[in-house]
Design an enzyme around this catalytic site. Structure first.
Site, PDB file in Angstrom:
ATOM      1  CG  HIS A 169      35.750 -11.695  15.084  1.00 36.87           C
ATOM      2  ND1 HIS A 169      36.479 -10.559  15.253  1.00 36.87           N
ATOM      3  CD2 HIS A 169      36.245 -12.270  13.941  1.00 36.87           C
ATOM      4  CE1 HIS A 169      37.360 -10.434  14.264  1.00 36.87           C
ATOM      5  NE2 HIS A 169      37.215 -11.462  13.442  1.00 36.87           N
ATOM      6  CG  ASP A 170      28.624 -15.023  18.240  1.00 39.85           C
ATOM      7  OD1 ASP A 170      28.937 -15.961  18.986  1.00 39.85           O
ATOM      8  OD2 ASP A 170      27.520 -14.446  18.319  1.00 39.85           O
ATOM      9  CG  PHE A 238      26.110 -22.749  20.323  1.00 45.13           C
ATOM     10  CD1 PHE A 238      25.241 -23.614  19.656  1.00 45.13           C
ATOM     11  CD2 PHE A 238      26.957 -23.267  21.280  1.00 45.13           C
ATOM     12  CE1 PHE A 238      25.225 -24.959  19.954  1.00 45.13           C
ATOM     13  CE2 PHE A 238      26.938 -24.622  21.586  1.00 45.13           C
ATOM     14  CZ  PHE A 238      26.075 -25.472  20.920  1.00 45.13           C
ATOM     15  CG  ASP A 240      27.356 -18.240  22.238  1.00 46.22           C
ATOM     16  OD1 ASP A 240      28.097 -17.544  21.522  1.00 46.22           O
ATOM     17  OD2 ASP A 240      27.780 -19.172  22.936  1.00 46.22           O
ATOM     18  CB  SER A 242      31.046 -16.222  22.513  1.00 45.59           C
ATOM     19  OG  SER A 242      31.195 -16.407  21.130  1.00 45.59           O
TER      20      SER A 242
HETATM   21 CA    CA Z   1      29.793 -17.978  19.898  1.00 47.88          CA
END
Ligand code: CA
Ligand code: HEM
Length: 640
Positions: A169-170, A238, A240, A242
């Site tokens: 899910h990122d 990425f 990251d 999110s």
């Molecule tokens: Ca991401």
């Protein structure tokens, strides 16, 4: 079986001195009773149906109406824009833009997914489906049915499965338009987004239905591409965080508190309420969660991982503010976010991938995280490497995690005995196990996640996801069949084409068994597919024999390697980069590299002991206080 696991006895290890510290519309299909529903069934069915339809077709942004989409769909086709090269470039943008300075939209949310090899659609951009290809449900019945055998992994914990979904899910969220379309309704049969899954006459579970609803993923705006139909990624490609911070500026600011660099939390230290969320509220006092990704409530183990990282963010932010009283809300937030992203990248490459991919492959392809204390940096950034998520990775390879999904969830006591257990299929889209008694059981769920085993990595799915996915009155879905159908919808080339791409010998039906398969899966594949060139990537690759030291067969291993190289070497903000003030100092990086996921569990849930590698069951538990802490004093800003 579960009781056996719960009885397993490393909890007996005494740990003296450890202090707990730290769409198919119902047409008379089998009606499944839903227990513990305090709200009227109709309400439940309505909300669940809506969520299911949106979720299953990936239409997720709609579910965050309080988080306006900064980007309209036209951003699928980003125009040219200028990136900041000043001091603000030390932090990632919320939507991933400007990571690659040559092509700033690469990896940005709401842009098309990339491909390793061009798609193979049937006719223009129709799904890759030929007359004599087997129904996705038939493939599921023959190849993925665990036939009531429940084989747990002897090695991996539930958290190993859960981290995979959190990571998924990122990096990927594929949206679908026409989300509330019932394609099994004959009046919709010719709608262009409809691509239903036929149910075989003799289906062992779906007795009185002939069709499972399925809506195609949205097509990206073709005006910005020269090629064929592409699917969109609504989140940043990425790694990251999110899913914690959101994939747009608006989402991020909505998740933030107004001071101290903190993220919003509920008064009892849980995820904040999303008043517009569409989870099932089993009790009136229950709420849906607000997180960086709207799929947060899909299943409690996922919500727990969100909670873990939000708690960790706030713990770090508080400490950083204490150490640097002059830092603004913004600096504390961004510095904390940078550390959290570093931890997610580190845990993924240092603990998760070596298990999934195997240490040998990690070494051979320079994916291993090096522990040279004198020079912990990584200099492999390649601005010509496309960091985007590849369709084959999100639609097939990473979905290997679906075979690890467990049939139930539990609360485990401090002694690791089972206090309470519920079926997985009673927990789709429900926060009740997390919210029960004002969140007092989150420590018990954390023990379950880190102590019990997930399912064995093989081609078998548990019935809770293969027959009862998102069950509601009289209907449910099949996750394995959806994976197959989604691959065809996205025009993923056939299995043999992927083998050739990976430098592997194509399989031949005259071989017995076919190469890289055991006899049983080889026979099933031959029985299902008329032609070697018809085999679905997911079906062919997931049934391959795993490579030594890895959970993946050679084809998925090949896709994983390429994707994780792109996510590392194509990420300018990768946590190990040496980038002056924009990166970490040597000592900060070494401190980050000393951290493990187990330590995060220790610090954010009331656990007293845990395995050093929380993904591994047979790792002996050690006291939480024996793990090194992140040395935040290293972030003391001398210039203040
Ligand atoms: Ca991401
Ligand atoms: C109970 C656990 C889980 C449930 C109920 C679940 C359910 C789903 C559903 C319904 C989809 C969309 C299917 C479609 O229509 O195409 C999906 C997609 C996906 N799942 Fe899972 N999943 C679970 C666990 C996992 C795990 C453990 C992993 C990886 C280790 C994973 C990786 C993915 C990926 C990569 C996608 C594609 C995401 C996208 O492109 O939008 N899932 N899952």
């Amino acid at each position: 079986m579960h009781e056996d696991i719960a009885r397993e006895n490393d909890y007996k290890t005494t740990c003296t001195g450890c202090v707990g510290q730290s769409g198919y519309r119902a047409q008379g299909g089998k009606v499944t009773e839903i227990k513990r529903t305090a709200r009227p069934m109709q309400d439940f069915v309505a909300t669940t149906l809506l969520f299911l339809i949106k979720y299953a077709s990936g239409n997720l942004d709609e579910m965050m109406p309080n988080l306006p989409n900064q980007e309209p769909s036209s951003v699928e086709c980003p125009g040219s824009f200028t990136c900041n090269t000043d001091d603000t470039d030390r932090y990632r943008t919320a939507n991933g833009a400007c990571n690659n300075l040559i092509n700033p939209s690469l990896g940005m949310s709401f842009t098309p997914q990339a491909r390793f090899i061009p798609p193979m659609y049937s006719d223009g951009d129709a799904p890759r489906d030929y007359l004599d290809m087997p129904s996705a449900r038939l493939v599921s019945n023959k190849l993925f049915d665990a036939k009531n055998t429940t084989i747990f992994s002897t090695i991996h914990t539930v958290q190993f499965m859960a981290h995979g979904q959190f990571l998924a899910h990122d990096v990927a969220a594929t949206p679908g338009e026409g989300a509330d379309l019932d394609c099994c309704d004959p009046t919709n049969a010719l709608k262009k987004d409809c691509y239903v899954i036929p149910v075989p006459d003799d289906d062992p579970f779906f007795k009185s239905i002939t069709c499972l609803n399925f809506v195609r993923s949205s097509a990206a705006d073709k005006s910005c591409m020269t090629g064929q139909r592409e699917q969109i990624n609504d989140v940043t490609s990425f790694i990251d965080g999110s899913m914690v911070y959101g994939s747009t500026e608006e989402q991020m600011s909505n998740l933030r508190d107004t001071q101290g660099g903190l993220l919003k939390m509920s008064p009892s230290g849980l995820l904040p309420e999303n008043p517009y969320g569409e989870c099932r509220k089993i009790l009136p006092e229950h709420h849906c969660h607000l997180a960086g990704d709207s799929r947060v409530d899909e299943i409690p183990h996922l919500g727990m991982n969100h909670l873990l990282l939000v708690r960790q963010h706030n713990a770090i932010a508080k400490k950083l503010q204490e150490i640097n009283p002059n830092w603004s809300n913004e600096i504390v937030f961004q510095e904390t976010r940078k550390i959290i992203i570093a931890l997610i990248q580190h845990i993924t490459y240092n603990e998760y991938l070596p298990i999934m991919l195997g240490k040998k492959a990690m070494n051979r392809h320079s994916l291993r995280i090096r522990r040279r204390r004198r020079n912990p940096f990584n200099y492999q950034y390649d601005q010509d490497l496309d960091p985007r998520i590849r369709n084959s990775f999100a639609t097939a390879a990473l979905r290997i995690g679906h075979t690890l999904v467990v049939p139930s969830l539990a609360y485990l006591s401090g002694e690791y005995g089972t206090l309470y257990r519920e079926n997985l299929d009673d927990n789709f889209f429900s926060t009740h196990m997390i919210l029960k008694d004002d969140g007092n059981h989150t420590d018990n769920i954390a023990r379950w996640l880190t102590h019990e085993q997930c399912m064995k990595a093989d081609r078998f799915f548990q019935p809770e996801v293969r027959n009862k996915l998102f069950k509601m009155e009289g209907t449910s879905h099949d996750l394995a069949a959806r994976n197959i159908q989604r691959g065809r919808d996205h025009g993923l080339p056939d299995y043999n084409t992927w083998r050739q791409f990976c430098g592997l010998i194509p399989i031949k039906f005259c071989d017995d068994p076919i190469v890289d398969h055991d006899k049983e899966s080889s026979d099933k594949i031959k029985e299902l597919y008329r032609h070697e060139s018809h085999i679905d990537l997911y079906a062919g690759a997931i049934s391959e024999t795993a490579k030594e030291g890895s959970l993946l067969g050679p084809t998925f291993q090949c896709i994983f390697i390429r994707q994780f190289q792109a996510l590392k070497n194509g990420d300018r903000h990768w946590y190990e980069r040496r980038r002056g003030k924009a990166g970490f100092t040597r000592d900060q990086l070494n401190s980050i590299k000393s951290m493990r996921l187990s330590k995060l569990f220790c610090d954010n849930f009331n656990l007293s002991k845990i395995q050093p590698n929380v993904f591994l069951k047979r790792n002996k538990k050690v006291c939480c206080k024996d793990f090194p802490s992140l040395n935040l004093e290293l972030w003391k800003d001398m210039s203040q």
